[in-house]
Motif scaffolding. Structure first.
Motif, short mmCIF file in Angstrom:
data_model
loop_
_atom_site.label_atom_id
_atom_site.label_comp_id
_atom_site.label_asym_id
_atom_site.label_seq_id
_atom_site.Cartn_x
_atom_site.Cartn_y
_atom_site.Cartn_z
N CYS A 100 0.86 -1.17 0.00
CA CYS A 100 0.00 0.00 0.00
C CYS A 100 0.90 1.23 0.00
CB CYS A 100 -0.88 -0.03 1.24
SG CYS A 100 -1.93 1.42 1.42
N SER A 101 0.86 2.00 -1.10
CA SER A 101 1.69 3.20 -1.22
C SER A 101 0.80 4.43 -1.16
CB SER A 101 2.44 3.19 -2.54
OG SER A 101 3.24 2.04 -2.65
N VAL A 102 1.07 5.31 -0.21
CA VAL A 102 0.30 6.54 -0.07
C VAL A 102 1.03 7.63 -0.83
CG1 VAL A 102 -0.63 8.23 1.55
CG2 VAL A 102 -0.54 5.81 2.19
N ILE A 103 0.34 8.24 -1.78
CA ILE A 103 0.90 9.33 -2.57
C ILE A 103 0.00 10.55 -2.38
CG2 ILE A 103 2.06 7.84 -4.23
CD1 ILE A 103 -0.24 8.25 -6.14
N SER A 104 0.40 11.68 -2.91
CA SER A 104 -0.33 12.93 -2.66
C SER A 104 -1.75 12.93 -3.21
CB SER A 104 0.43 14.12 -3.26
OG SER A 104 0.54 13.98 -4.66
N VAL A 124 -2.18 3.68 -3.72
CA VAL A 124 -1.98 2.68 -4.77
C VAL A 124 -1.75 1.33 -4.10
CG1 VAL A 124 -0.53 1.93 -6.70
CG2 VAL A 124 -0.96 4.36 -6.33
N LEU A 125 -2.54 0.32 -4.49
CA LEU A 125 -2.36 -1.04 -4.01
C LEU A 125 -1.63 -1.81 -5.09
CD1 LEU A 125 -5.89 -1.74 -2.53
CD2 LEU A 125 -3.85 -0.99 -1.32
N SER A 126 -0.55 -2.51 -4.72
CA SER A 126 0.23 -3.23 -5.73
C SER A 126 0.73 -4.56 -5.19
CB SER A 126 1.42 -2.38 -6.18
OG SER A 126 2.27 -2.10 -5.09
N ALA A 144 0.67 -2.49 -10.25
CA ALA A 144 -0.45 -1.78 -9.61
C ALA A 144 -1.75 -2.54 -9.83
CB ALA A 144 -0.57 -0.37 -10.17
N LEU A 145 -2.50 -2.72 -8.73
CA LEU A 145 -3.80 -3.39 -8.80
C LEU A 145 -4.94 -2.39 -8.76
CD1 LEU A 145 -3.33 -6.34 -6.31
CD2 LEU A 145 -3.21 -6.40 -8.78
N ALA A 146 -4.79 -1.36 -7.92
CA ALA A 146 -5.88 -0.41 -7.75
C ALA A 146 -5.34 0.95 -7.32
CB ALA A 146 -6.86 -0.92 -6.69
N PHE A 147 -6.06 1.98 -7.69
CA PHE A 147 -5.76 3.35 -7.25
C PHE A 147 -7.02 3.87 -6.58
CE2 PHE A 147 -6.09 7.94 -8.20
CZ PHE A 147 -5.08 8.37 -7.36
N VAL A 148 -6.89 4.31 -5.33
CA VAL A 148 -8.01 4.86 -4.58
C VAL A 148 -7.71 6.34 -4.37
CG1 VAL A 148 -9.38 4.70 -2.49
CG2 VAL A 148 -8.30 2.65 -3.43
N GLY A 183 -7.07 13.79 -5.58
CA GLY A 183 -7.07 12.89 -6.73
C GLY A 183 -8.40 12.92 -7.47
N ARG A 184 -9.51 12.98 -6.74
CA ARG A 184 -10.83 13.06 -7.38
C ARG A 184 -10.98 14.35 -8.16
NH1 ARG A 184 -12.37 10.50 -2.62
NH2 ARG A 184 -12.89 12.48 -1.64
N ALA A 185 -10.40 15.43 -7.66
CA ALA A 185 -10.48 16.72 -8.36
C ALA A 185 -9.71 16.68 -9.68
CB ALA A 185 -9.94 17.83 -7.47
N LEU A 186 -8.66 15.85 -9.76
CA LEU A 186 -7.86 15.76 -10.97
C LEU A 186 -8.44 14.82 -12.02
CD1 LEU A 186 -4.32 15.62 -9.35
CD2 LEU A 186 -5.39 17.58 -10.49
N LEU A 187 -9.30 13.89 -11.57
CA LEU A 187 -9.91 12.93 -12.50
C LEU A 187 -11.11 13.57 -13.19
CD1 LEU A 187 -9.91 9.72 -10.31
CD2 LEU A 187 -8.38 10.25 -12.18
N HIS A 188 -11.20 13.38 -14.48
CA HIS A 188 -12.38 13.84 -15.21
C HIS A 188 -12.52 13.03 -16.49
CE1 HIS A 188 -9.20 16.07 -17.27
NE2 HIS A 188 -9.99 16.09 -18.32
#
Length: 49
Positions: free
Chosen positions: A16-20, A24-26, A31-35, A40-45
């Motif tokens: 489990c890697s915590v980034i800004s 990220v779960l790997s 990489a398996l998943a990005f939460v 991060g939600r503000a950057l996704l569109h």
């Protein structure tokens, strides 16, 4: 039920890697998943071009 690439051996370590922008779960460097967190939600569109 087909598990495909998501099937891993029992006892496999999930990192489990915590980034800004979230977490990220790997497994074994893959990489398996990005939460995403709030940033991060503000950057996704999704925009149709």
């Amino acid at each position: 039920m087909a598990w495909g690439a998501s099937a891993y051996a029992v006892g496999t370590v999930v990192a489990c890697s915590v980034i800004s922008t979230g977490v990220v779960l790997s497994v074994a460097g893959e990489a398996l998943a990005f939460v995403p967190n709030a940033l991060g939600r503000a950057l996704l569109h999704n925009e149709r071009l």
